[in-house]
Design a protein around this motif. Sequence first.
Motif, PDB file in Angstrom:
ATOM      1  N   ALA A  76      12.614  -4.061  12.236  1.00 30.15           N
ATOM      2  CA  ALA A  76      12.133  -4.847  11.309  1.00 30.15           C
ATOM      3  C   ALA A  76      12.147  -4.902   9.989  1.00 30.15           C
ATOM      4  O   ALA A  76      11.964  -5.825   9.161  1.00 30.15           O
ATOM      5  CB  ALA A  76      10.519  -4.199  11.533  1.00 30.15           C
ATOM      6  N   ASP A  77      12.818  -3.638   9.301  1.00 25.72           N
ATOM      7  CA  ASP A  77      13.174  -3.399   8.060  1.00 25.72           C
ATOM      8  C   ASP A  77      14.527  -4.343   7.983  1.00 25.72           C
ATOM      9  O   ASP A  77      14.609  -4.941   6.764  1.00 25.72           O
ATOM     10  CB  ASP A  77      13.951  -2.001   7.792  1.00 25.72           C
ATOM     11  N   ASP A  78      15.348  -4.549   8.753  1.00 20.97           N
ATOM     12  CA  ASP A  78      16.479  -5.417   8.676  1.00 20.97           C
ATOM     13  C   ASP A  78      16.034  -6.972   8.608  1.00 20.97           C
ATOM     14  O   ASP A  78      16.516  -7.774   7.582  1.00 20.97           O
ATOM     15  CB  ASP A  78      17.651  -5.277   9.745  1.00 20.97           C
ATOM     16  N   LEU A  79      15.088  -7.085   9.220  1.00 16.31           N
ATOM     17  CA  LEU A  79      14.495  -8.688   9.135  1.00 16.31           C
ATOM     18  C   LEU A  79      13.829  -8.960   7.856  1.00 16.31           C
ATOM     19  O   LEU A  79      13.913  -9.805   7.199  1.00 16.31           O
ATOM     20  CB  LEU A  79      13.339  -8.723  10.196  1.00 16.31           C
ATOM     21  N   ARG A  80      13.034  -7.921   7.265  1.00 13.49           N
ATOM     22  CA  ARG A  80      12.341  -8.086   6.074  1.00 13.49           C
ATOM     23  C   ARG A  80      13.553  -8.206   5.007  1.00 13.49           C
ATOM     24  O   ARG A  80      13.302  -8.867   4.099  1.00 13.49           O
ATOM     25  CB  ARG A  80      11.530  -6.785   5.654  1.00 13.49           C
TER      26      ARG A  80
END
Length: 103
Positions: A76-80
């Motif tokens: 999720a952090d990578d996507l953001r």
Amino acid sequence: MIPTSITAAEQNLRRAIERRQVGDVPKYFAAYAQVAEDQFKSLCPSDPIRLQISERVLSVLAWTTLMLHTQRAILADDLRAMQRANNFLGANLSAGSRFHRDL
């Protein structure tokens, strides 16, 4: 002492999770649960190894949950971060992004 069949099934499950082989996790989890259940049922109710098996299974379940939640949070952090980078570079997200993450 925990039977080697339980230990082997546990290692397979842990490896699948560590390698992020999400598609294989249900298969290895089912195999681990079956081996643990078979060993548990084969022991006498008063056998202290039953308690060890129960504690081991609960420990593996807690570890598995923690690892899957951690991996999900990282993704999720990578996507953001990719969305911010694409916005910064002026990419149109609906037309496709310039950065991609291999899952």
